[in-house]
Design a protein around this motif. Structure first.
Motif, short mmCIF file in Angstrom:
data_model
loop_
_atom_site.label_atom_id
_atom_site.label_comp_id
_atom_site.label_asym_id
_atom_site.label_seq_id
_atom_site.Cartn_x
_atom_site.Cartn_y
_atom_site.Cartn_z
N SER A 172 -45.59 -97.84 -35.60
CA SER A 172 -46.43 -96.68 -35.86
C SER A 172 -46.99 -96.20 -34.54
N ILE A 173 -46.88 -94.90 -34.30
CA ILE A 173 -47.40 -94.30 -33.08
C ILE A 173 -48.22 -93.08 -33.48
N SER A 174 -49.44 -92.99 -32.98
CA SER A 174 -50.22 -91.78 -33.21
C SER A 174 -50.26 -91.00 -31.91
N GLY A 175 -50.17 -89.68 -32.06
CA GLY A 175 -50.15 -88.84 -30.88
C GLY A 175 -50.03 -87.38 -31.23
N THR A 176 -49.76 -86.57 -30.21
CA THR A 176 -49.67 -85.12 -30.37
C THR A 176 -48.23 -84.68 -30.17
N VAL A 177 -47.77 -83.84 -31.09
CA VAL A 177 -46.42 -83.30 -31.02
C VAL A 177 -46.44 -82.13 -30.04
N SER A 178 -45.41 -82.02 -29.20
CA SER A 178 -45.31 -80.92 -28.26
C SER A 178 -45.11 -79.60 -28.99
N LYS A 183 -40.12 -81.49 -29.65
CA LYS A 183 -39.10 -82.40 -29.13
C LYS A 183 -39.67 -83.64 -28.47
N THR A 184 -40.99 -83.69 -28.27
CA THR A 184 -41.61 -84.87 -27.68
C THR A 184 -42.91 -85.18 -28.42
N LEU A 185 -43.32 -86.44 -28.29
CA LEU A 185 -44.58 -86.91 -28.86
C LEU A 185 -45.32 -87.64 -27.76
N THR A 186 -46.56 -87.24 -27.49
CA THR A 186 -47.38 -87.91 -26.49
C THR A 186 -48.33 -88.86 -27.20
N ALA A 187 -48.18 -90.13 -26.94
CA ALA A 187 -48.96 -91.17 -27.61
C ALA A 187 -50.41 -91.14 -27.15
N ASP A 188 -51.33 -91.38 -28.10
CA ASP A 188 -52.76 -91.43 -27.79
C ASP A 188 -53.09 -92.66 -26.95
N LYS A 189 -52.48 -93.77 -27.26
CA LYS A 189 -52.83 -95.06 -26.67
C LYS A 189 -52.66 -95.09 -25.16
N ASP A 190 -51.47 -94.69 -24.68
CA ASP A 190 -51.18 -94.81 -23.25
C ASP A 190 -50.70 -93.50 -22.62
N GLN A 191 -50.77 -92.40 -23.36
CA GLN A 191 -50.34 -91.08 -22.91
C GLN A 191 -48.86 -91.04 -22.53
N LYS A 192 -48.08 -91.99 -23.06
CA LYS A 192 -46.64 -92.01 -22.82
C LYS A 192 -45.98 -90.91 -23.64
N TRP A 221 -42.78 -89.58 -25.51
CA TRP A 221 -41.55 -90.05 -26.13
C TRP A 221 -40.66 -88.87 -26.49
N THR A 222 -39.38 -88.95 -26.18
CA THR A 222 -38.43 -87.94 -26.60
C THR A 222 -38.02 -88.25 -28.04
N VAL A 256 -38.35 -97.31 -32.19
CA VAL A 256 -38.68 -97.08 -30.79
C VAL A 256 -37.61 -97.70 -29.90
N TYR A 257 -37.03 -96.86 -29.06
CA TYR A 257 -36.05 -97.29 -28.06
C TYR A 257 -36.76 -97.22 -26.70
N SER A 258 -37.51 -98.26 -26.38
CA SER A 258 -38.34 -98.23 -25.17
C SER A 258 -37.50 -98.16 -23.90
N ASP A 259 -36.27 -98.69 -23.93
CA ASP A 259 -35.43 -98.64 -22.74
C ASP A 259 -34.99 -97.22 -22.41
N LYS A 260 -34.91 -96.34 -23.43
CA LYS A 260 -34.51 -94.95 -23.22
C LYS A 260 -35.69 -93.99 -23.30
N GLY A 261 -36.86 -94.47 -23.69
CA GLY A 261 -38.02 -93.60 -23.84
C GLY A 261 -37.89 -92.64 -25.01
N GLU A 262 -37.19 -93.10 -26.06
CA GLU A 262 -36.93 -92.25 -27.21
C GLU A 262 -37.42 -92.90 -28.49
N ILE A 263 -37.68 -92.05 -29.49
CA ILE A 263 -38.02 -92.53 -30.82
C ILE A 263 -37.19 -91.79 -31.85
N HIS A 264 -36.92 -92.45 -32.98
CA HIS A 264 -36.25 -91.84 -34.12
C HIS A 264 -37.25 -91.88 -35.27
N VAL A 265 -37.79 -90.71 -35.61
CA VAL A 265 -38.88 -90.60 -36.58
C VAL A 265 -38.37 -90.87 -37.98
#
Length: 107
Positions: A42-48, A52-61, A63-64, A85-94
Motif C-alpha cells: 500500500s502506498i499513499s501519495g499524490t497522482v501527477s 503516469k506517476t505517483l509521488t509517495a507521501d512517506k519518502d517523496q519517491k 513511482w512510474t 512494487v518493482y523497486s529495481d525499476k522504480g515502477e508500480i502496477h496499480v
C-alpha cells in the motif's frame, strides 16, 4: 546398458534445451518471471496531473505507473493504492485505488 543411459541423458538434455529456447522467445514468460520479484504494498501519495506517476507521501519517491488507466479520474488527487512494487525499476502496477480524505486541521 551404457547406451541406454546415454540415450536417456540426451533426451533429457534436449528437452531442457527446447524449454529454455521457448521461454527466451516469449515476452510473457519474462514478465511472469519478473512479477515474482514484485511485492504487493500500500502506498499513499499524490497522482501527477497526467496520471503516469505517483509521488509517495512517506519518502517523496516518484513511482512510474505501469497501468496509468487505473488512475484515470484521480489525476492530481491524494490517494492510497495497492500495487505490485518493482523497486529495481522504480515502477508500480496499480491493483486498486482509494481516495484519501482531506487532511483535517488541528485547532
Amino acid at each position: 546398458m551404457r547406451r541406454i543411459l546415454v540415450m536417456a541423458f540426451a533426451i533429457v538434455a534436449l528437452a531442457g534445451l527446447n524449454a529454455w529456447t521457448q521461454d527466451a522467445g516469449n515476452p510473457q514468460a519474462a514478465q511472469k518471471a519478473s512479477s515474482g520479484k514484485a511485492k504487493l504494498m500500500s502506498i499513499s501519495g499524490t497522482v501527477s496531473p497526467d496520471g503516469k506517476t505517483l509521488t509517495a507521501d512517506k519518502d517523496q519517491k516518484s513511482w512510474t505507473v505501469q497501468n496509468p488507466e487505473a488512475l484515470k479520474d484521480h489525476e492530481g488527487h491524494h490517494v492510497r493504492v495497492r500495487a505490485h512494487v518493482y523497486s529495481d525499476k522504480g515502477e508500480i502496477h496499480v491493483m486498486s485505488v482509494k481516495m484519501m480524505g482531506a487532511a483535517k486541521s488541528k485547532g
